[in-house]
Design a protein around this motif. Structure first.
Motif, short mmCIF file in Angstrom:
data_model
loop_
_atom_site.label_atom_id
_atom_site.label_comp_id
_atom_site.label_asym_id
_atom_site.label_seq_id
_atom_site.Cartn_x
_atom_site.Cartn_y
_atom_site.Cartn_z
N GLN A 77 -54.82 15.16 -37.59
CA GLN A 77 -55.61 15.77 -36.52
C GLN A 77 -55.73 17.26 -36.78
O GLN A 77 -54.74 17.95 -36.99
N ILE A 78 -56.98 17.71 -36.76
CA ILE A 78 -57.28 19.07 -37.20
C ILE A 78 -57.31 20.02 -36.01
O ILE A 78 -57.78 19.68 -34.93
N SER A 79 -56.83 21.22 -36.22
CA SER A 79 -56.88 22.26 -35.19
C SER A 79 -58.33 22.65 -34.91
O SER A 79 -59.18 22.65 -35.81
N ASN A 80 -58.61 22.97 -33.67
CA ASN A 80 -59.96 23.39 -33.28
C ASN A 80 -60.23 24.84 -33.64
O ASN A 80 -61.28 25.37 -33.29
N SER A 81 -59.30 25.51 -34.31
CA SER A 81 -59.46 26.94 -34.59
C SER A 81 -59.64 27.22 -36.08
O SER A 81 -59.33 28.32 -36.55
N LEU A 82 -60.13 26.22 -36.84
CA LEU A 82 -60.33 26.45 -38.27
C LEU A 82 -61.31 27.59 -38.52
O LEU A 82 -61.32 28.18 -39.60
N GLY A 83 -62.15 27.87 -37.54
CA GLY A 83 -63.11 28.97 -37.70
C GLY A 83 -62.45 30.32 -37.87
O GLY A 83 -63.12 31.30 -38.22
N SER A 84 -61.12 30.40 -37.65
CA SER A 84 -60.40 31.68 -37.83
C SER A 84 -60.07 31.95 -39.28
O SER A 84 -59.68 33.08 -39.62
N LEU A 85 -60.21 30.92 -40.16
CA LEU A 85 -59.88 31.11 -41.58
C LEU A 85 -61.08 31.76 -42.27
O LEU A 85 -61.85 31.13 -43.00
N LYS A 86 -61.26 33.04 -42.07
CA LYS A 86 -62.46 33.76 -42.46
C LYS A 86 -62.68 33.77 -43.97
O LYS A 86 -63.81 33.96 -44.43
N SER A 87 -61.61 33.56 -44.75
CA SER A 87 -61.76 33.63 -46.20
C SER A 87 -62.13 32.29 -46.82
O SER A 87 -62.33 32.19 -48.03
N LEU A 98 -62.04 11.82 -38.13
CA LEU A 98 -62.52 12.79 -37.16
C LEU A 98 -63.49 12.12 -36.20
O LEU A 98 -64.30 11.27 -36.58
N THR A 99 -63.43 12.50 -34.94
CA THR A 99 -64.33 11.97 -33.92
C THR A 99 -64.97 13.12 -33.17
O THR A 99 -64.76 14.29 -33.51
N ALA A 100 -65.74 12.79 -32.16
CA ALA A 100 -66.43 13.78 -31.32
C ALA A 100 -67.48 14.51 -32.13
O ALA A 100 -68.08 13.97 -33.05
#
Length: 923
Positions: A77-87, A98-100
């Protein structure tokens, strides 16, 4: 270490994650310059097993120098904050459960170049934020469930080289803006619900090497601009609705696509026209698949120049002429399909001269003759040989001796009329599907030796039907999955191989032979058997109760034998039984109550036996999937149970020739499947048994149009109700007139009374109507004349009266016997004319109802003016010329015979009018 602690690692894949130097751990990569963790590759190499499971730790976000993250083929299950990994530049979460929806925050990964979210259960729409990923070169969202019509979100990603949106349930059209992605090399939109034409702007994608639009609903012509895609190697437009000619688009001699194209698939479209000779210029072509279209004309001989060609499929078109000998030069050809066309002529050795790579050959369903010498040794070793419906015989082809790898051989309907040679047994062991049906092969059924199979025995098919095999039936082989020996002249008992423990028999068809004896109990060892067809033989004895142990049985057909006894109650255990045929035997007794468990039954045919029972109400309560019910010619008695009205899928109800009494239930109008002929046909699982190129189908005998007909492939169009020759009383229910899809209605030979329903014209599809030998009274409804398809009608021996309706289809039913026996109560064609139709000279003319009405008015008109005119005329003359005594005598005659004179004069005027209207007078 926090990441590892949150995961379940049953396969110990993270065993190297110990110590302080994480850069040495498996799956972890560090920068040589800074030592920062830049790569985390936890892809599961085993795919189906050894998955890491659990929640990814939020501490993942602390790896803020991470460039590469691969968690694919796991259950994390993946964190919803992967967008923070800017690099992050590489992100692979494919096959990760993955769902949704796609997280909007992924649009913050401005440096991302590779994004793979394929093989998940993501649902749409695709967020607009993905349009911010301007560095993205690879986008793979395939095999998800977006159900989205918006593809515009990718149009701004000008750096894209690879787009895969296949099998994502996308709808709508291809946006024109996709033509602006100048760097695009691979575009896969296959297996969606896309429609409309291909935009001409797609021709601007000059870097495109692969374009897959297959399995959609695209239509229109293939744009001419496509021929300018000079780098295109793969073009797949199969399974769409494209129209037009190949010669004007990708097959045109203009443009440069022929220099690069390696794979061209246009399979299953609506393309037409001739095949351009320019196809021979596609010098790099490896696969040419253009089957299932409407191409016509000859096969271009230039195809023989395609030296790299491995696959050539032109099957299921309208191609004609002879097969070019040049095809024999294609030394790399592995797959050749020319089937289902109109090719004519002879195929010689030269057609195969250099085909040393060929392993699949499909020439079937053409008007070809295979003429090679008995000494010919082919250059190939074939695995699949499809020669059905071309002339191969009369001899068994000798060249088959050389083929050691054959797994599929179909020489059905191939004009072979000799014995199966002894040498054939040596190649039989490798053959999985053997079809020699519809020939004139003689002799006894061969006893093939036991083989050591390279393949599962569950795949073995042996189809020898419709030949001239005779003599005793050899023991049923244990290693065959599908055995069809129907339509031969086999005799003697049915015997089963001793090796019943290994019995893999699933489909057994022995119908239309001369087999005798009993159904062998040893057959009950075939635990996998799904279909038994012993119809049209001379079998005797009883049904073995152990057949009830065959819990996979779907079809049991014992029609037209000499079997007797009661139906074993054990058959009620056949929970998957769809079809039960026991017609024309000597079965007796009652129907066992256990049959109410057979809730999957679609067909029950028990006609022409000696059953003595009430019609069980549980047929209607429990067997709600029933489509065809035939209890004809037995000794069923009592009332028709109203519970039958629950059978909404019922298409055939035949209760004829029994001892049934009582009324016709009014609720028979509830038979939904009888309401409209063009209503959706209820799928019958037995339609799906594939037998040697055809489907095993139900077969039902039903009396229609005065004769018994057999329905097989047309069974889905059989909508019939036959209650004839019983003791049914009461009136014909009005509700029956709601069954507008009925083709046949037979209520003859009962005690029905009252009037024929006035709205019988609502049965618009009716082809056969028999109401004879009842006590019906009153007039025949005029609406009967509106039945456009009526080809058989019988109203005889009732108490009907009045004028027979005329017009339309009734005009062709001119046999008087269909109305006789109504005590002279009926009149009109084809019987005697009605009283007001009779002329003074005794002629009886046939006229339609509108003319009768006109002439009735005409008759009354002249009845009024005729005598007046005559009286006036003769009165004047008499005043001038006659003696007074003559005048008195004349007027006394007129007064006494006024009515007779009026009618006679009027009839004469009517006759003159008809002759005038028919042009029998000159000017």
């Amino acid at each position: 270490m926090k990441i590892k602690g949150n995961l379940t690692d049953e396969a110990n894949r993270l065993s190297s994650w110990v110590g302080k130097d994480c850069c040495t751990w498996k799956g972890v990569g560090c920068s040589n310059k800074t030592g920062h963790v830049v790569k985390l590759d936890l892809q599961n190499p085993n795919f189906k097993m050894n998955k890491l499971r659990g929640q990814i730790s939020p501490s993942l976000l602390d790896l803020n120098h991470l460039h590469y993250l691969d968690l694919s083929w796991n259950d994390i299950q993946i964190s919803n904050s992967l967008g923070s990994l800017k690099s992050l530049r590489y992100l692979d979460l494919s096959c990760s459960f993955l769902t949704a929806t796609i997280p909007h925050h992924l649009g913050n990964l401005s440096r991302l170049q590779y994004l793979n979210l394929s093989n998940n259960d993501l649902r749409g729409p695709i967020p607009d934020t993905l349009g911010r990923l301007t560095s993205l070169t690879v986008l793979d969202l395939s095999r998800n469930n977006f159900n989205d019509s918006m593809l515009y979100s990718v149009c701004n990603l000008s750096s894209l080289v690879h787009i895969d949106l296949s099998d994502t349930r996308h709808t709508g059209a291809i946006p024109h803006c996709l033509g602006n992605l100048a760097s695009l090399s691979i575009l896969r939109l296959n297996s969606n619900y896309l429609q409309g034409p291909i935009p001409s702007e797609m021709g601007h994608l000059t870097q495109l090497t692969e374009l897959d639009l297959s399995y959609n609903a695209f239509e229109g012509k293939i744009p001419n601009s496509m021929r300018n895609l000079c780098n295109l190697r793969v073009l797949d437009l199969s399974n769409n609705k494209f129209t037009g000619k190949l010669s004007t688009s990708v097959g045109s001699p203009f443009g440069c696509i022929h220099n690069s194209l390696e794979d061209l698939s246009l399979f299953s479209n609506k393309l037409s026209g001739g095949l351009p000779n320019h196809l021979g210029e596609f010098k790099n072509l490896v696969r040419l698949i253009i089957g299932w279209n409407s191409f016509y004309g000859p096969l271009p001989s230039s195809l023989g120049r395609l030296s790299y060609l491995r696959v050539l499929d032109t099957g299921d078109n309208q191609l004609n002429g002879s097969i070019p000998v040049s095809l024999g030069q294609l030394s790399k050809l592995e797959y050749l399909d020319l089937s289902h066309n109109s090719f004519v002529g002879t195929v010689f050795e030269l057609h195969f001269a250099k085909l040393n790579s060929l392993y699949e050959l499909y020439l079937h369903s053409n008007s070809l003759v295979l003429n090679v010498t008995s000494q010919w040794v082919p250059p190939f070793q074939l695995q699949v040989i499809q020669l059905a419906s071309i002339k191969v015989g009369p001899q068994f082809p000798q060249w088959l001796k050389t083929q050691k790898n054959v797994t599929e051989l179909d020489m059905s309907n191939a004009s072979i009329s000799v014995l199966i040679p002894d040498w054939f047994e040596s190649i039989y062991c490798s053959i999985i599907h053997l079809n020699l049906s519809n020939n004139q092969i003689k002799g006894k059924v061969p006893i093939f030796q036991k083989c050591k199979y390279r393949y599962s025995a569950y795949d073995k098919w042996l189809l020898l039907s419709s030949n001239r095999f005779e003599g005793p039936l050899t023991p049923l082989p244990s290693h065959v999955y599908f055995l069809d020996l129907s339509n031969n002249s086999l005799s003697g008992p049915i015997t089963v191989s001793d090796d019943t423990a290994m019995m893999s028999l699933t489909f057994l068809v022995l119908s239309n032979n001369h087999l005798t004896g009993v159904i062998p109990v040893s057959l009950c060892s075939a635990k996998q058997i799904s279909l038994i067809d012993f119809s049209n033989n001379q079998l005797s004895g009883k049904i073995p109760p152990c057949l009830g142990q065959l819990d996979q049985l779907s079809v049991l057909d014992l029609t037209n034998n000499s079997l007797y006894g009661e139906i074993p109650s054990s058959l009620g255990s056949l929970q998957f039984l769809n079809s039960l045929h026991l017609r024309n035997n000597k079965f007796y007794g009652k129907l066992p109550l256990s049959l109410h468990n057979l809730t999957d039954l679609f067909t029950i045919d028990l006609g022409e036996n000696v059953f003595t029972d009430n019609i069980p109400p549980w047929i209607g309560y429990n067997l709600t999937n029933l489509q065809f019910l035939n209890l004809q010619s037995n000794h069923f008695y009592g009332d028709i149970p109203p519970q039958l009205c629950h059978l909404q899928n019922l298409q055939l109800l035949n209760l004829a020739q029994n001892n049934i009494s009582g009324n016709i239930p009014r609720c028979f109008g509830n038979f939904t499947a009888m309401v409209a002929l063009d209503s959706e046909y209820i799928f019958n699982p037995t339609d799906n048994y594939f037998v040697g190129g055809t489907y095993y189908g139900e077969n039902i005998l039903d009396s229609m149009k005065g004769r018994e007909l057999e329905y097989t492939k047309t069974l889905k169009f059989l909508i019939s109700m036959d209650l004839s020759n019983n003791g049914i009383v009461g009136e014909i229910p009005e509700e029956l007139m709601d069954l507008s899809g009925l083709l046949n209605l037979n209520l003859s030979g009962n005690h029905l009374k009252g009037r024929i329903p006035n709205n019988i014209g609502n049965l618009t599809q009716l082809e056969s109507l028999d109401l004879s030998q009842n006590k019906l009274s009153g007039p025949i409804p005029p609406s009967l004349s509106s039945l456009s398809y009526l080809g058989h009608l019988n109203m005889s021996f009732n108490n009907l009266s009045g004028r027979i309706p005329t017009g339309n289809q009734l005009q062709t039913l001119d046999d008087p016997s269909i109305y006789i026996g109504n005590d002279d109560g009926l009149c009109g064609a084809p019987l005697n004319s009605c009283l007001d139709d009779k002329s003074s000279d005794g002629d009886h003319k046939h006229v339609d109802e509108s003319k009768v009405a006109d002439e009735t008015d005409f008759l009354w008109f002249y009845t009024g003016i005729g005598p007046g005119f005559l009286v006036g005329f003769l009165g004047v003359c008499g005043t001038l010329n006659f003696k007074e005594s003559w005048r008195h005598a004349y007027f006394q005659f007129i007064e006494n015979n006024y009515n007779w004179i009026s009618v006679t004069i009027a009839i004469k005027f009517a006759q003159l009018r008809r002759k005038f209207n028919k042009g029998k007078f000159g000017r």
